[in-house]
Motif scaffolding. Structure first.
Motif, PDB file in Angstrom:
ATOM      1  N   TYR A 125     -10.948   0.060   6.695  1.00  0.00           N
ATOM      2  CA  TYR A 125     -12.293   0.012   6.126  1.00  0.00           C
ATOM      3  C   TYR A 125     -12.799   1.414   5.795  1.00  0.00           C
ATOM      4  O   TYR A 125     -13.480   1.623   4.785  1.00  0.00           O
ATOM      5  N   ASP A 126     -12.463   2.395   6.625  1.00  0.00           N
ATOM      6  CA  ASP A 126     -12.841   3.779   6.329  1.00  0.00           C
ATOM      7  C   ASP A 126     -12.174   4.269   5.044  1.00  0.00           C
ATOM      8  O   ASP A 126     -12.786   4.995   4.249  1.00  0.00           O
ATOM      9  N   ARG A 127     -10.929   3.867   4.838  1.00  0.00           N
ATOM     10  CA  ARG A 127     -10.233   4.243   3.599  1.00  0.00           C
ATOM     11  C   ARG A 127     -10.940   3.654   2.388  1.00  0.00           C
ATOM     12  O   ARG A 127     -11.125   4.331   1.375  1.00  0.00           O
ATOM     13  N   ILE A 128     -11.334   2.394   2.501  1.00  0.00           N
ATOM     14  CA  ILE A 128     -12.023   1.741   1.385  1.00  0.00           C
ATOM     15  C   ILE A 128     -13.337   2.457   1.094  1.00  0.00           C
ATOM     16  O   ILE A 128     -13.663   2.754  -0.070  1.00  0.00           O
ATOM     17  N   ILE A 129     -14.096   2.754   2.152  1.00  0.00           N
ATOM     18  CA  ILE A 129     -15.393   3.404   1.994  1.00  0.00           C
ATOM     19  C   ILE A 129     -15.244   4.765   1.302  1.00  0.00           C
ATOM     20  O   ILE A 129     -16.057   5.157   0.466  1.00  0.00           O
ATOM     21  N   SER A 130     -14.180   5.482   1.636  1.00  0.00           N
ATOM     22  CA  SER A 130     -13.976   6.810   1.060  1.00  0.00           C
ATOM     23  C   SER A 130     -13.436   6.763  -0.363  1.00  0.00           C
ATOM     24  O   SER A 130     -13.644   7.706  -1.130  1.00  0.00           O
ATOM     25  N   LEU A 131     -12.775   5.668  -0.722  1.00  0.00           N
ATOM     26  CA  LEU A 131     -12.123   5.591  -2.027  1.00  0.00           C
ATOM     27  C   LEU A 131     -12.950   4.897  -3.100  1.00  0.00           C
ATOM     28  O   LEU A 131     -12.981   5.337  -4.244  1.00  0.00           O
ATOM     29  N   LEU A 146       0.811  -1.214   0.000  1.00  0.00           N
ATOM     30  CA  LEU A 146       0.000   0.000   0.000  1.00  0.00           C
ATOM     31  C   LEU A 146       0.847   1.268   0.000  1.00  0.00           C
ATOM     32  O   LEU A 146       0.353   2.343  -0.347  1.00  0.00           O
ATOM     33  N   GLU A 147       2.093   1.159   0.385  1.00  0.00           N
ATOM     34  CA  GLU A 147       2.998   2.297   0.220  1.00  0.00           C
ATOM     35  C   GLU A 147       3.273   2.548  -1.260  1.00  0.00           C
ATOM     36  O   GLU A 147       3.524   3.685  -1.674  1.00  0.00           O
ATOM     37  N   ILE A 148       3.205   1.498  -2.046  1.00  0.00           N
ATOM     38  CA  ILE A 148       3.482   1.593  -3.471  1.00  0.00           C
ATOM     39  C   ILE A 148       2.199   1.891  -4.255  1.00  0.00           C
ATOM     40  O   ILE A 148       2.190   2.746  -5.137  1.00  0.00           O
ATOM     41  N   GLU A 149       1.145   1.160  -3.947  1.00  0.00           N
ATOM     42  CA  GLU A 149      -0.151   1.362  -4.604  1.00  0.00           C
ATOM     43  C   GLU A 149      -1.167   1.792  -3.549  1.00  0.00           C
ATOM     44  O   GLU A 149      -1.848   0.968  -2.948  1.00  0.00           O
ATOM     45  N   LYS A 150      -1.259   3.073  -3.323  1.00  0.00           N
ATOM     46  CA  LYS A 150      -2.013   3.611  -2.200  1.00  0.00           C
ATOM     47  C   LYS A 150      -3.525   3.440  -2.335  1.00  0.00           C
ATOM     48  O   LYS A 150      -4.243   3.562  -1.336  1.00  0.00           O
ATOM     49  N   ARG A 151      -4.010   3.175  -3.534  1.00  0.00           N
ATOM     50  CA  ARG A 151      -5.447   3.028  -3.741  1.00  0.00           C
ATOM     51  C   ARG A 151      -5.845   1.577  -4.044  1.00  0.00           C
ATOM     52  O   ARG A 151      -6.922   1.322  -4.591  1.00  0.00           O
ATOM     53  N   ASN A 152      -5.006   0.641  -3.677  1.00  0.00           N
ATOM     54  CA  ASN A 152      -5.268  -0.776  -3.923  1.00  0.00           C
ATOM     55  C   ASN A 152      -6.234  -1.306  -2.851  1.00  0.00           C
ATOM     56  O   ASN A 152      -5.823  -1.686  -1.760  1.00  0.00           O
ATOM     57  N   THR A 153      -7.520  -1.321  -3.176  1.00  0.00           N
ATOM     58  CA  THR A 153      -8.518  -1.708  -2.172  1.00  0.00           C
ATOM     59  C   THR A 153      -8.469  -3.203  -1.840  1.00  0.00           C
ATOM     60  O   THR A 153      -8.858  -3.601  -0.737  1.00  0.00           O
ATOM     61  N   ASP A 154      -7.994  -4.031  -2.771  1.00  0.00           N
ATOM     62  CA  ASP A 154      -7.823  -5.454  -2.450  1.00  0.00           C
ATOM     63  C   ASP A 154      -6.837  -5.610  -1.295  1.00  0.00           C
ATOM     64  O   ASP A 154      -7.088  -6.364  -0.343  1.00  0.00           O
ATOM     65  N   ALA A 155      -5.722  -4.896  -1.385  1.00  0.00           N
ATOM     66  CA  ALA A 155      -4.726  -4.954  -0.310  1.00  0.00           C
ATOM     67  C   ALA A 155      -5.286  -4.366   0.982  1.00  0.00           C
ATOM     68  O   ALA A 155      -4.978  -4.852   2.076  1.00  0.00           O
ATOM     69  N   MET A 156      -6.118  -3.330   0.870  1.00  0.00           N
ATOM     70  CA  MET A 156      -6.728  -2.729   2.070  1.00  0.00           C
ATOM     71  C   MET A 156      -7.642  -3.726   2.779  1.00  0.00           C
ATOM     72  O   MET A 156      -7.624  -3.829   4.009  1.00  0.00           O
ATOM     73  N   PHE A 157      -8.456  -4.434   2.013  1.00  0.00           N
ATOM     74  CA  PHE A 157      -9.325  -5.450   2.619  1.00  0.00           C
ATOM     75  C   PHE A 157      -8.503  -6.495   3.354  1.00  0.00           C
ATOM     76  O   PHE A 157      -8.827  -6.882   4.482  1.00  0.00           O
ATOM     77  N   ARG A 158      -7.438  -6.970   2.710  1.00  0.00           N
ATOM     78  CA  ARG A 158      -6.601  -7.992   3.339  1.00  0.00           C
ATOM     79  C   ARG A 158      -5.878  -7.447   4.570  1.00  0.00           C
ATOM     80  O   ARG A 158      -5.758  -8.133   5.590  1.00  0.00           O
ATOM     81  N   LEU A 159      -5.417  -6.201   4.494  1.00  0.00           N
ATOM     82  CA  LEU A 159      -4.727  -5.615   5.640  1.00  0.00           C
ATOM     83  C   LEU A 159      -5.689  -5.407   6.800  1.00  0.00           C
ATOM     84  O   LEU A 159      -5.341  -5.668   7.965  1.00  0.00           O
ATOM     85  N   ALA A 160      -6.898  -4.964   6.504  1.00  0.00           N
ATOM     86  CA  ALA A 160      -7.905  -4.808   7.551  1.00  0.00           C
ATOM     87  C   ALA A 160      -8.189  -6.152   8.218  1.00  0.00           C
ATOM     88  O   ALA A 160      -8.315  -6.241   9.450  1.00  0.00           O
ATOM     89  N   GLU A 161      -8.277  -7.203   7.408  1.00  0.00           N
ATOM     90  CA  GLU A 161      -8.479  -8.545   7.959  1.00  0.00           C
ATOM     91  C   GLU A 161      -7.325  -8.948   8.872  1.00  0.00           C
ATOM     92  O   GLU A 161      -7.543  -9.502   9.968  1.00  0.00           O
TER      93      GLU A 161
END
Length: 242
Positions: A212-218, A182-197
């Motif tokens: 999850y808030d980041r995903i909701i906003s993006l 996510l430092e490289i691809e800051k808008r990668n929501t797949d990675a966000m879901f996995r990181l939140a998990e």
């Protein structure tokens, strides 16, 4: 010998060598000498001529080997397309023998091994999960090797995180890789879901909610947004019961 015949001879030599034929090195050298017309050079001119001829041969063999490696990679991807994961794994392993520092090949080994792990069954009904575990560890090591070669390889960072989360039950190991992705691809929501998990499973509830808030906003995908909202509620409920 014209150039076309010489290339045929060179490729044949390369294939024989790569396939591990029984010919001894002495036999191969003798064949080379016959093809190039080089026996036992002694004079300066003869030595220079021999060097030039063998340098040309080395270049041709290297070219042939490089092409074989590319074909093995192509073969592996065709096998993957057809869900022939065992064959794909073998083809990518062959390709790596030609390109041992290619991060993409190690990534595809990880993908193939992951699929093999998912399909590994205990056909002898022994109760053992060793075969599945071995494939998972192969996938892990392949992804890690790809990351070692290219630390910014997001697909490999994500791939190894999935292995830790979905198969090996080691969410703490997934966190660093997903944060790096996510430092490289800051808008990668797949990675966000996995990181939140991963945060949720390691009891870092505040960080999970933040993801999850980041995903909701993006995201503009209503299904993803709804899933993120549901997961956020689950995390908050778990936090309140602590």
């Amino acid at each position: 010998m014209n150039r076309a015949k010489q290339m045929i001879a060179v490729v044949a030599f390369a294939v024989l060598t790569l396939c591990g034929c029984a010919k001894s090195s002495k036999t191969i050298v003798r064949m080379q000498k016959m093809e190039e017309g080089v026996a036992s050079p002694t004079t300066i001119d003869q030595l220079r001529e021999a060097i030039k001829k063998y340098q040309d041969r080395v270049a041709d063999v290297q070219l042939a080997q490089a092409q074989v490696g590319i074909w093995y990679k192509m073969l592996g991807t065709r096998y993957l397309d057809n869900k022939m994961y065992g064959e794909a794994l073998q083809a990518f392993q062959k390709a790596i023998s030609f390109y041992p520092d290619n991060q993409n090949l190690f990534y595809w080994v990880g993908v193939s091994a992951g699929y093999m792990a998912a399909s590994a069954l205990d056909y002898d009904a022994t109760g053992s999960t060793e075969k599945k575990y071995n494939y998972l560890k192969l996938a892990e090591s392949a992804y890690l090797r790809a990351i070692e070669i290219d630390p910014r390889y997001v697909r490999a960072l994500y791939g190894v995180a999935v292995i830790y989360l979905a198969y090996l039950d080691e969410p703490e190991k997934a966190i660093g890789h997903l944060e790096a992705a996510l430092e490289i691809e800051k808008r990668n929501t797949d990675a966000m879901f996995r990181l939140a998990e991963a945060y949720y499973r390691t009891y870092e509830f505040d960080k999970a909610v933040a993801q999850y808030d980041r995903i909701i906003s993006l995201t503009k995908d209503e299904k993803r947004k709804s899933l993120a909202e549901q997961n956020k509620k689950t995390v908050l409920d778990a936090a309140y019961t602590q």
